[in-house]
Enzyme design. Sequence first.
Site, PDB file in Angstrom:
ATOM      1  N   GLU A 482       0.805  -1.225   0.000  1.00  0.00           N
ATOM      2  CA  GLU A 482       0.000   0.000   0.000  1.00  0.00           C
ATOM      3  C   GLU A 482       0.836   1.272   0.000  1.00  0.00           C
ATOM      4  OE1 GLU A 482      -2.308  -0.724   3.534  1.00  0.00           O
ATOM      5  OE2 GLU A 482      -4.019  -1.285   2.308  1.00  0.00           O
ATOM      6  N   GLU A 773       3.308  -7.276   9.680  1.00  0.00           N
ATOM      7  CA  GLU A 773       1.965  -6.698   9.747  1.00  0.00           C
ATOM      8  C   GLU A 773       1.039  -7.576  10.605  1.00  0.00           C
ATOM      9  OE1 GLU A 773       0.100  -6.321   5.925  1.00  0.00           O
ATOM     10  OE2 GLU A 773      -1.623  -5.258   6.744  1.00  0.00           O
TER      11      GLU A 773
HETATM   12  C1  RAM Z   1      -4.063  -2.094   6.543  1.00  0.00           C
HETATM   13  C2  RAM Z   1      -2.871  -1.206   6.635  1.00  0.00           C
HETATM   14  C3  RAM Z   1      -2.746  -0.425   7.909  1.00  0.00           C
HETATM   15  C4  RAM Z   1      -4.009  -0.298   8.667  1.00  0.00           C
HETATM   16  C5  RAM Z   1      -5.204  -0.377   7.797  1.00  0.00           C
HETATM   17  C6  RAM Z   1      -6.512  -0.219   8.499  1.00  0.00           C
HETATM   18  O1  RAM Z   1      -4.294  -2.468   5.229  1.00  0.00           O
HETATM   19  O2  RAM Z   1      -1.730  -1.927   6.352  1.00  0.00           O
HETATM   20  O3  RAM Z   1      -1.739  -0.892   8.746  1.00  0.00           O
HETATM   21  O4  RAM Z   1      -3.975   0.938   9.320  1.00  0.00           O
HETATM   22  O5  RAM Z   1      -5.238  -1.526   7.029  1.00  0.00           O
END
Ligand code: RAM
Length: 890
Positions: A482, A773
Amino acid sequence: MRATNLTVACLTNPLGIDVRCPELAWIDEDGLSQSAYQVECKDGAGATLWDTGKVASASMRIAWPGAALASRERVTWRVRLWDDGDACGPWSEFASIEEGLLSADDWCARWISGNYDVPTPRAGALGNFRQMVAAMRPASPDQVVTEPILEGRYPVDCFCRAFVVGKAPVRARLYITACGLYEARIDGEKVGDLCMAPGHTDYRKRVQYQTYDVTAALATGAHELTVQLADGWYRGSCGAWGLLNQYGTQTKLLAQLEVTYADGHVDCVATDTDWQWSGDGPILFADNKDGEMVDATRAPSYAGHARDARHDVAPTASNNVPITMHERFSPAPALAPNGRLLFDLGQNIAGWVELDFDAHESQHVLLRCGEMLDADGNLTLKNIQCSREGFATPLQQVEYVCREGHNHYRTTFCVFGFRYVEVETNVQLGEGSLTAIALYSDMRQTGSFECSNELLNRFFESTVWSTKGNSLDVPTDCPTRERHGWSGDAQIFFETLSYLFDCRSFERKWLHDLFDWQKRDGRLPQVAPAGGVDSYMRFLDGSVGWADAGILIPYRYWRHYGDASVLAELYDGMRRYAEFMIRRCGRRGPFSKRVGIHGEAKKYLVNMGQCYGEWAEPADVHKMDWKDTVAPHPEVATAYTDYVLGCMAQIARELGHEEDEARYRQYSEGCRLAYQELSRLPEFSLDTDRQARLVRPLAFGLLDPQQTAYARKRLVKACESYGWRLGTGFLSTPLILDVLAKYDLDAAYRLLENEEMPGWLFMPKMGATTVWESWEGTQAQGGIASLNHYSKGAVCAWLFRVMCGIAPDGERHVTVAPRPGGRFAYAKAGYESPCGFVGCGWQRVEDGWRFAVEVPANCAATVVLPDGSTREVGAGVHEFECVARAAREG
Ligand code: RAM
């Protein structure tokens, strides 16, 4: 006593800022305390502009005392100090300040663009979506790109302007910016060391220019200023699906070279339609996410001329640290099972690739960069790519066609997140032919940490690396999929960031990005700068926990750095966001479920508006589905409204806005009441194993005394029943250790030291070199999960503030209250605060702990030891011992 580290608006010797009355600051060295200072400022000719004289003060910063600086004005300044015995120290070195172009009238340059027609894209979100599906880029990551120029994309523009310098200049400055990305060269040499310039903003609202000192490059004679202009964030791919044309369709350039001679005469070489242009240079394609196609046999012809363009935004200085190159990695290649060359950096980074090798014309190199290997040991981009039939992004690949003889390639207009580079080529690439270069905003690292647990040390280093990998003019979530400036991520990570790096100018710039987005109703975004956000996500702008960054970051900035100027600067926007929050109180929206609370409390319940909720708890704690982002989350939203408005009340008080303060306090208290009522309902019961549900109200002090006592016990039980693993999601992970440490330090340490998934130390145990993540690594979210996402590293603030006890509290004072525990034999943390180095370390000894505390010159500390004893100490290194209760045996 002497002054060092002289800074101007938090920057060192800034060139081309547009702060006209910048704050000046320094650090004291060699001495205990400062009794007076003198600051002297000189103009370019060495004449004194102002001199404070000897000022009896201990302050290490001063507001600009002179007349406001003018465009292009350059001054130098220095400081000398008197110590507590009134002995005068030596003058510091001179530091410099140079203003940029402060008004639109200072620009004689005109915006220009390449001379080709760009069709107007379909407007709006649907247009973006169609564009995404139309997928003009090459298909799967495994397919070799053969078509050099892709439909709908344009090669990098090449501009050229020849000029003559008649006599030796005394000063030459290049002021330059672009809607797109530029790289400028004088006589073939890259100007300056900035990368990915002019950086990332919402170019429709803010365009940052850079100022370069090019005096040394301009000897008497003929010269050539050439500029390459690429799509960048402006019209290249943004966000998970690589949406195009997010800020415009026509890339543009604005440049002004001013050459000043000894007699005061100034020659100006500025962009206009006389500039030569062509689109036939070596870079055939460049995209931030997807990579570059380069044909080294080509050279631009500059056969045409630039076209006049318009951009109705006056460029401003970024007043920020630039993006520059940092660590270099030159691994030896290995042969992957698929027969391709594989380079393993041993470290996941965000950055560039450089190649140096000999080849014959038309040989080629195709390289692809990614974070992980598949089960067979081959590179895969599966975890970072969004793909649909015939479309995948990011590609993170470079296709390079060689020229005869020596070839040198370095990435110019894209950034990859990677640890591995896979290469297909018919040239010989050996050790030393490939170098990876980490690229990030040039913040000074200020934090260090070390302890007796090797996994925690590695997790800390991973957090530092994830910070580097996610600081590209904007704090991003990940450098691959992203690459968004997610407000929630920046919000939860801010405290950690402010220990790890001097992030003052970086965060301030990004706060402007955040408020640039602000809507008329006061709403703030989930992602800033705007751009690349898929249309179905837009409803989540204004989400608590995310949009709250607009208040929480300035608040924490003020608290951490003791600098309230950020509050005054942003207060109007913050107030508008606070009103937006207040308007949600007591109202219901189409997807609100009935919550059975009544009376006064009902007026404050926040049961309206979409939000992310706790977000991303381990799947066995809470499995997310689409409803999580559609329906309001009254528990989370009411809690955050209380907390954020509580912070806002303190801010209003600091700035002297009494009415505002009373209003925010009223709503904050009302939300607390509503939260207590809500917690009495069976569906929001505190009798739960969901850790986040208990951490949140305890962290924000939302419950009545009885509920608090219950929730505390229940949280320990919840940790116990989850095997002392972490069951929190995105928002509560940074809060849980603070909550536990308040009444059960052992419990906090048990959670910290847990090595099983979900847990912080599980990541380094599995060989991670950056923060993941998902707790599950790439096993989560259908395999799509970045391995370089700093948010879970937000626990590092706890290592500084609680474990080693370093808590800055205002100018020239720090509280040091270390809380040793767990199975740790020792831990030490160091933090280069704006006032100097603060350190605290502890070591387990026979019957307790030994501590060493370092306090910077001209500062004081309140040291609080675990036995409750308190001491006030001044500058220097201090050692203490204290008998402790029996530590938990390992
Ligand atoms: C994910 C992102 C991020 C988060 C959002 C809501 O795709 O990587 O870390 O803040 O969602």
